[in-house]
Design a protein around this motif. Sequence first.
Motif, short mmCIF file in Angstrom:
data_model
loop_
_atom_site.label_atom_id
_atom_site.label_comp_id
_atom_site.label_asym_id
_atom_site.label_seq_id
_atom_site.Cartn_x
_atom_site.Cartn_y
_atom_site.Cartn_z
N LYS A 159 0.85 -1.18 0.00
CA LYS A 159 0.00 0.00 0.00
C LYS A 159 0.89 1.24 0.00
O LYS A 159 2.11 1.14 0.13
CB LYS A 159 -0.95 -0.02 1.19
N SER A 164 3.16 0.21 5.50
CA SER A 164 2.93 -0.97 4.65
C SER A 164 4.21 -1.39 3.96
O SER A 164 4.46 -2.59 3.78
CB SER A 164 1.86 -0.65 3.61
N HIS A 227 -8.44 1.56 -4.81
CA HIS A 227 -9.26 1.31 -3.63
C HIS A 227 -10.72 1.40 -4.04
O HIS A 227 -11.18 2.42 -4.55
CB HIS A 227 -8.97 2.35 -2.55
#
Length: 308
Positions: A159, A164, A227
């Motif tokens: 991400k 992340s 997303h």
Amino acid sequence: MPQGLERVIAVVNGKGGVGKTTITANLGGMLASSGYKVLLIDMDPQGNLAEELGYTFKEFNDDGKALAQTLAFGSELQRVFGVRENLDILIGGSHLDMAAAGLTMKHGKDPDGAKKALSTPLQGIAAEYDMIIIDCPPGQETLQQAALAAARWALIPVKTDSSSRKGLRDVARRLEAVVPINPDIDLLGIVLFGVNRSAKRVSENAREGIKADLGNDAPVFEATIRHAEAAAQESRERGLLAFELEEAVLAAPKWYEVVRGTAKSTGPRSKSAVGVAGDFQALGEEIIQRIVEHENATSTTSAAAGEQ
């Protein structure tokens, strides 16, 4: 690299929640629908590939028992055939926790044997497939190493946040651990997952951060996976992959047909599925291009060496 394992991809990251299972399922399903013969291997004790592909409550879902027996005792691989056309599965699940414990014990006496727990039996069936994709767990180091020892390529989803990307360091360490028995393993690429399409600067910063961590030559895919929480949730609820959900959305009655009473709407509602399916299509095309270019370059080099 043992013969037949040249097109094995391990989807891996040391951090959870970065899209490993979603990418494994959608990439595998899309390639299978395009005519590739594909095997997916669920090495995660969570067994979430079942939810992505809609077989959680099917009778053949053994929660990873057969795969665990192969990893722990070297028994023959037990595949589930035809989960989709051209798509077979080695099922994962909670039984893999016991396999991981067994491999940890074995590692003390026979570290190479523990690392080859998947690659050795996989060689017997790999030639039947055009592509094999392994969904790796975020933890369970012995399971990760067994997956990486069987893979020609590592694909790392991340991400855009810096937290992340910390999983990249764990992957680099585990790649180094299997190089002595799998010297051909290489990084296929890094893919940004869960990207906000309106925050382009965030994506650019993430790409710069990856290159800072891994060097300017780090292969980051141009394709990103956006997303789209509504589409992701509906995909899991219905056991449909992104392109399958897209087909269902496009085939659904128009809103005005429902209002007029000439049609009923019982199908999927997530219009964003159309964009997500396109993202996976673009990623798949890049992956195939990179692998084919490498194979062509390797063939050319081998032919030139043979002429000398």
